[in-house]
Design a protein around this motif. Structure first.
Motif, short mmCIF file in Angstrom:
data_model
loop_
_atom_site.label_atom_id
_atom_site.label_comp_id
_atom_site.label_asym_id
_atom_site.label_seq_id
_atom_site.Cartn_x
_atom_site.Cartn_y
_atom_site.Cartn_z
N ILE A 4 2.11 46.57 -52.53
CA ILE A 4 3.43 47.07 -52.09
C ILE A 4 3.67 46.67 -50.64
N ILE A 5 2.65 46.79 -49.80
CA ILE A 5 2.79 46.41 -48.39
C ILE A 5 3.05 44.92 -48.26
N ILE A 6 2.31 44.10 -49.01
CA ILE A 6 2.49 42.65 -48.96
C ILE A 6 3.88 42.26 -49.43
N TRP A 7 4.36 42.83 -50.54
CA TRP A 7 5.70 42.51 -51.04
C TRP A 7 6.78 42.96 -50.05
N THR A 8 6.57 44.09 -49.42
CA THR A 8 7.55 44.58 -48.44
C THR A 8 7.60 43.65 -47.23
N LEU A 9 6.45 43.23 -46.73
CA LEU A 9 6.42 42.30 -45.61
C LEU A 9 7.06 40.96 -45.98
N ALA A 10 6.78 40.48 -47.19
CA ALA A 10 7.37 39.21 -47.63
C ALA A 10 8.88 39.33 -47.71
N PHE A 11 9.39 40.45 -48.19
CA PHE A 11 10.84 40.65 -48.28
C PHE A 11 11.47 40.71 -46.90
N VAL A 12 10.83 41.40 -45.98
CA VAL A 12 11.37 41.51 -44.62
C VAL A 12 11.40 40.14 -43.96
N ILE A 13 10.33 39.35 -44.13
CA ILE A 13 10.29 38.00 -43.57
C ILE A 13 11.37 37.13 -44.19
N TRP A 14 11.54 37.21 -45.51
CA TRP A 14 12.57 36.42 -46.19
C TRP A 14 13.97 36.83 -45.72
#
Length: 70
Positions: A4-14
């Motif tokens: 969940i943390i990795i997906w959230t960080l990826a979304f914020v970066i995108w």
């Protein structure tokens, strides 16, 4: 919890990718890259829509007749 943390960080970066790349841009805002669409001195005039179809005269007349009959 880690996925969940990795997906959230990826979304914020995108989502903020343009802002992030602007932070690390070494050229700065005053210079433009070759081929940039916002160049001031264009050598080629702006072209109209290329997707327009060319209709032969015979077909154009037939279409005009069909439109007049409606």
């Amino acid at each position: 919890m880690t996925p969940i943390i990795i997906w959230t960080l990826a979304f914020v970066i995108w989502f903020f990718w343009r802002d992030i790349t602007r932070l690390f841009d070494m050229q700065g805002p005053a210079t433009t890259r070759p081929g940039d669409s916002r160049e001031i001195g264009r050598t080629q005039p702006r072209r109209e829509n290329k997707s327009r179809e060319k209709i032969p005269e015979e077909d154009r007349r037939k279409l005009d007749e069909i439109l007049k009959n409606r």
